[in-house]
Write a protein that holds these residues in place. Sequence first.
Motif, PDB file in Angstrom:
ATOM      1  N   ASP A 228      34.736   0.364  70.881  1.00 52.87           N
ATOM      2  CA  ASP A 228      35.605  -0.783  71.187  1.00 52.87           C
ATOM      3  C   ASP A 228      36.521  -0.533  72.390  1.00 52.87           C
ATOM      4  O   ASP A 228      37.453  -1.310  72.631  1.00 52.87           O
ATOM      5  CB  ASP A 228      36.465  -1.176  69.982  1.00 52.87           C
ATOM      6  CG  ASP A 228      35.618  -1.607  68.794  1.00 52.87           C
ATOM      7  OD1 ASP A 228      34.561  -2.233  69.031  1.00 52.87           O
ATOM      8  OD2 ASP A 228      35.997  -1.302  67.649  1.00 52.87           O
ATOM      9  N   ALA A 229      36.289   0.550  73.144  1.00 55.71           N
ATOM     10  CA  ALA A 229      37.120   0.818  74.330  1.00 55.71           C
ATOM     11  C   ALA A 229      36.680  -0.060  75.500  1.00 55.71           C
ATOM     12  O   ALA A 229      35.582  -0.641  75.502  1.00 55.71           O
ATOM     13  CB  ALA A 229      37.020   2.296  74.721  1.00 55.71           C
ATOM     14  N   ILE A 230      37.551  -0.145  76.494  1.00 56.60           N
ATOM     15  CA  ILE A 230      37.239  -0.863  77.731  1.00 56.60           C
ATOM     16  C   ILE A 230      36.761   0.165  78.757  1.00 56.60           C
ATOM     17  O   ILE A 230      37.483   1.116  79.067  1.00 56.60           O
ATOM     18  CB  ILE A 230      38.480  -1.610  78.278  1.00 56.60           C
ATOM     19  CG1 ILE A 230      39.096  -2.494  77.190  1.00 56.60           C
ATOM     20  CG2 ILE A 230      38.107  -2.419  79.511  1.00 56.60           C
ATOM     21  CD1 ILE A 230      38.161  -3.524  76.628  1.00 56.60           C
ATOM     22  N   PHE A 231      35.573  -0.019  79.299  1.00 56.76           N
ATOM     23  CA  PHE A 231      35.011   0.898  80.291  1.00 56.76           C
ATOM     24  C   PHE A 231      35.192   0.277  81.674  1.00 56.76           C
ATOM     25  O   PHE A 231      34.698  -0.834  81.934  1.00 56.76           O
ATOM     26  CB  PHE A 231      33.534   1.161  80.001  1.00 56.76           C
ATOM     27  CG  PHE A 231      33.309   1.886  78.700  1.00 56.76           C
ATOM     28  CD1 PHE A 231      33.209   3.271  78.674  1.00 56.76           C
ATOM     29  CD2 PHE A 231      33.218   1.188  77.505  1.00 56.76           C
ATOM     30  CE1 PHE A 231      33.021   3.953  77.481  1.00 56.76           C
ATOM     31  CE2 PHE A 231      33.030   1.858  76.305  1.00 56.76           C
ATOM     32  CZ  PHE A 231      32.937   3.246  76.293  1.00 56.76           C
ATOM     33  N   VAL A 232      35.901   0.984  82.549  1.00 54.61           N
ATOM     34  CA  VAL A 232      36.245   0.404  83.848  1.00 54.61           C
ATOM     35  C   VAL A 232      36.150   1.472  84.934  1.00 54.61           C
ATOM     36  O   VAL A 232      36.520   2.635  84.720  1.00 54.61           O
ATOM     37  CB  VAL A 232      37.667  -0.212  83.818  1.00 54.61           C
ATOM     38  CG1 VAL A 232      38.720   0.820  83.481  1.00 54.61           C
ATOM     39  CG2 VAL A 232      38.000  -0.917  85.126  1.00 54.61           C
ATOM     40  N   GLY A 233      35.629   1.077  86.093  1.00 55.45           N
ATOM     41  CA  GLY A 233      35.482   1.987  87.227  1.00 55.45           C
ATOM     42  C   GLY A 233      36.698   1.987  88.124  1.00 55.45           C
ATOM     43  O   GLY A 233      37.778   1.510  87.756  1.00 55.45           O
ATOM     44  N   HIS A 234      36.530   2.501  89.340  1.00 54.40           N
ATOM     45  CA  HIS A 234      37.636   2.638  90.292  1.00 54.40           C
ATOM     46  C   HIS A 234      37.833   1.366  91.107  1.00 54.40           C
ATOM     47  O   HIS A 234      36.960   0.491  91.159  1.00 54.40           O
ATOM     48  CB  HIS A 234      37.389   3.835  91.220  1.00 54.40           C
ATOM     49  CG  HIS A 234      36.051   3.805  91.903  1.00 54.40           C
ATOM     50  ND1 HIS A 234      35.753   2.980  92.958  1.00 54.40           N
ATOM     51  CD2 HIS A 234      34.930   4.520  91.662  1.00 54.40           C
ATOM     52  CE1 HIS A 234      34.513   3.179  93.356  1.00 54.40           C
ATOM     53  NE2 HIS A 234      33.976   4.108  92.579  1.00 54.40           N
ATOM     54  N   ILE A 235      39.007   1.258  91.735  1.00 53.10           N
ATOM     55  CA  ILE A 235      39.255   0.157  92.654  1.00 53.10           C
ATOM     56  C   ILE A 235      38.353   0.313  93.874  1.00 53.10           C
ATOM     57  O   ILE A 235      37.812   1.384  94.123  1.00 53.10           O
ATOM     58  CB  ILE A 235      40.746   0.087  93.074  1.00 53.10           C
ATOM     59  CG1 ILE A 235      41.199   1.431  93.665  1.00 53.10           C
ATOM     60  CG2 ILE A 235      41.619  -0.304  91.896  1.00 53.10           C
ATOM     61  CD1 ILE A 235      42.612   1.415  94.184  1.00 53.10           C
ATOM     62  N   VAL A 236      38.200  -0.767  94.651  1.00 52.18           N
ATOM     63  CA  VAL A 236      37.169  -0.831  95.696  1.00 52.18           C
ATOM     64  C   VAL A 236      35.851  -0.446  95.017  1.00 52.18           C
ATOM     65  O   VAL A 236      35.155   0.480  95.405  1.00 52.18           O
ATOM     66  CB  VAL A 236      37.479   0.088  96.893  1.00 52.18           C
ATOM     67  CG1 VAL A 236      36.553  -0.240  98.047  1.00 52.18           C
ATOM     68  CG2 VAL A 236      38.923  -0.023  97.343  1.00 52.18           C
ATOM     69  N   THR A 237      35.538  -1.167  93.980  1.00 47.38           N
ATOM     70  CA  THR A 237      34.471  -0.789  93.058  1.00 47.38           C
ATOM     71  C   THR A 237      33.098  -0.856  93.713  1.00 47.38           C
ATOM     72  O   THR A 237      32.872  -1.649  94.628  1.00 47.38           O
ATOM     73  CB  THR A 237      34.530  -1.684  91.803  1.00 47.38           C
ATOM     74  OG1 THR A 237      33.751  -1.121  90.771  1.00 47.38           O
ATOM     75  CG2 THR A 237      34.033  -3.092  92.110  1.00 47.38           C
ATOM     76  N   ASP A 238      32.182  -0.009  93.250  1.00 47.62           N
ATOM     77  CA  ASP A 238      30.825   0.017  93.784  1.00 47.62           C
ATOM     78  C   ASP A 238      29.823  -0.137  92.646  1.00 47.62           C
ATOM     79  O   ASP A 238      30.195  -0.343  91.487  1.00 47.62           O
ATOM     80  CB  ASP A 238      30.582   1.298  94.584  1.00 47.62           C
ATOM     81  CG  ASP A 238      30.793   2.564  93.755  1.00 47.62           C
ATOM     82  OD1 ASP A 238      30.886   2.460  92.511  1.00 47.62           O
ATOM     83  OD2 ASP A 238      30.876   3.652  94.343  1.00 47.62           O
ATOM     84  N   LEU A 239      28.550  -0.033  92.980  1.00 44.12           N
ATOM     85  CA  LEU A 239      27.503  -0.287  91.992  1.00 44.12           C
ATOM     86  C   LEU A 239      27.508   0.745  90.868  1.00 44.12           C
ATOM     87  O   LEU A 239      27.263   0.414  89.704  1.00 44.12           O
ATOM     88  CB  LEU A 239      26.139  -0.315  92.695  1.00 44.12           C
ATOM     89  CG  LEU A 239      24.916  -0.616  91.837  1.00 44.12           C
ATOM     90  CD1 LEU A 239      25.120  -1.850  90.965  1.00 44.12           C
ATOM     91  CD2 LEU A 239      23.688  -0.799  92.727  1.00 44.12           C
TER      92      LEU A 239
END
Length: 710
Positions: A109-120
Amino acid sequence: MSPPTSSPKSKAGGVSFASVQKRARSDSHSTCHSLGHHDHHAGGAEALRLTGPDGQTKIYDGGIVRKRTNIENVVLDRGDAAHQIAQALPKEITMVPKVDLFLPEALKDAIFVGHIVTDLDSVGGAIAAAALYGGKAALASEINSETAFALKEWGVEKPPTIEEVLKENPDANICLVDHQQTSQMNPNINPDNVVGVIDHHALQSKTIVTDRPIYIDIRPWGSMSTIIAHTFLTHQRRPSMGVAGMMLCAILSDTLNLQGPTTTEWDRLVVAVLSEIAQVDDIQFLATQQFKAKSKELAGLSAHGLVNGDQKAFSFKTEKFQGDVGFAVVETTDDAVIIDRLDELLPEIVACKKEKEVSALFLAVVNIVSLKGTLLLCGPTELSFAVLSEIAQVDDIQFLATQQFKAKSKELAGLSAHGLVNGDQKSFSFKTEKFVGDVGFAVVETTDDGVILDRLDELLPELVACKKEKEVSALFLAVVNIVSLKGTLLLCGPTELSLAKVAFPDCTITNETSTIMDLGKRVSRKKDYIPAITQAIKSGWSKPMTRGKSTVDIASLGKLEVDPLDPHQRVVRRGSVLTPSHISNHTKILIEEGGQRLVSGSGDIVSLKGTLLLCGPTELSLAKVAFPECNETSTIMDLGNRVSRKKDYIPAITQAIKRGWSKPMNRGQSTVDIASLGKLEVDPLDPYQRVVRKGSVLTPKSGEHFKVVG
């Protein structure tokens, strides 16, 4: 899974993949993936179908022959292993984990999120991790065209932004993917809510620090999505076709089609497996279309978009250097199109470097077809870094430096006065017994200082306006010729003139209005300018002319606007009350020398000559008694070489009064209303904000009444 090993090269006609069960893609899959064909074989089916007689070429309809690409050979070499791994996975997508393998409960149930200026890799990895661990994917920033292509190609819905997700659940657990530095983390994320990190980057400065143990999975592989895919496989979990396709595209992107230097054997094997699961027949065609989508966006981006699109900052701290270094990368199939825009990119890199307050900023343009990189250097710091680190192979260092500084000077010539004054400006704070305040110091480095100095009439008003806006006590602008190593200092007011004379006593003022000082070979703010300013202030310098705080509305200094006619969108100041004439008319100013306040026209600090102004019969009478040997003309008295109030004036006045002088002409108390003397106001057109009297009944003709009997 055992560590991957390369299998023997496949040969045309003799390729045997045990237990291969070729499956045609169903109609339900055709809308999800438009690039593949019905037959597939770990992404190499099309290469096998069109194989040439030598086993290493592809023959197209019409007899066109080409060699197999690296990525086609990679997936064919691993075809057996990929097929066996894919076949061993459950046919149905299941969420049931193996009891002997660890799945962190905190990621459920966690939120999975990448870095800013996000890429593929950030987006595809977040989507895959959410599917694997049972959470939700989110975007740290807007997606690029390559990511948009992959989402559309695989029929996967674009995740919501992290802001939208946190608005619904502010205390949600967060798992960072494809990064672990706080400088790359979306600012809306609370570090206290981070429960996991899945990444493939080095642990450097600004790595997140937590108060409790969290789940960490960092592997030195070419893509973060390779890690997620590997976890799917080791847990005997089959990702959906869409998720597999997103991970496949992400790995191809991060490893530059499996040809980048960070590519590992794990990346190659996982690409082959994902090609089988996603039913990709022509892996080369998929990669080509994906990179075309990426390059198409780059061609239309502004210089700002190119420099800021994929940029990361790294912090360093050693005995000789402490600061941040920014590194931006542009990956394209046509690097010439980007490099041809050098005249736009270099000024933008300089501006971005200033805005983000980094010590150095690089932009690398990478051709993902030829695997060739070009590094753009915007200044001497970057050039020094590149040469010392042997990143750049420079044959003619002088030519490189010359071209670099020419580009820099070309940018300066087109900047507005506001851009020149604010481009490279720093503020320094001081606190002594005689002075407390900030001093601003701007520097313009150019190969042609004459072009900049010719704009003095623009620069002086802008200096005054900027000084007012930033609330500094003094503001200097040094124009440095980086070829002849010659410095020139612009002085916008009495404070700057006074401080400069004390700081640089051997330097000369070169114009009548005292606004230009020749600094000679002094060209470094760090080595030459600030140490001299600091020494002057610490030695007891204080601001001349205490006139009280200015009451001028800052709005009268005009507004900063983007010039709509300027293709580079430079900022200009419009509607300011300050004009060049106001500066030049007010440069004959009060200054302070040797602790004595002397007024221009009344005290000559060169010839040490004093003149006394007499405004009425009382003053005339007292002056005649105090200075009997001095000549006077009713309103002006020549004091000769008497120049000191403390030593010459007050003692003589005191002696005259003690000897019995009294006021002449007892005419009774004046009945003149004090309001008739006018009001004291700050002159809004005066850059030095002097106080003037307006509306007084007194005029110069009033002097006729001063011809009185002593």
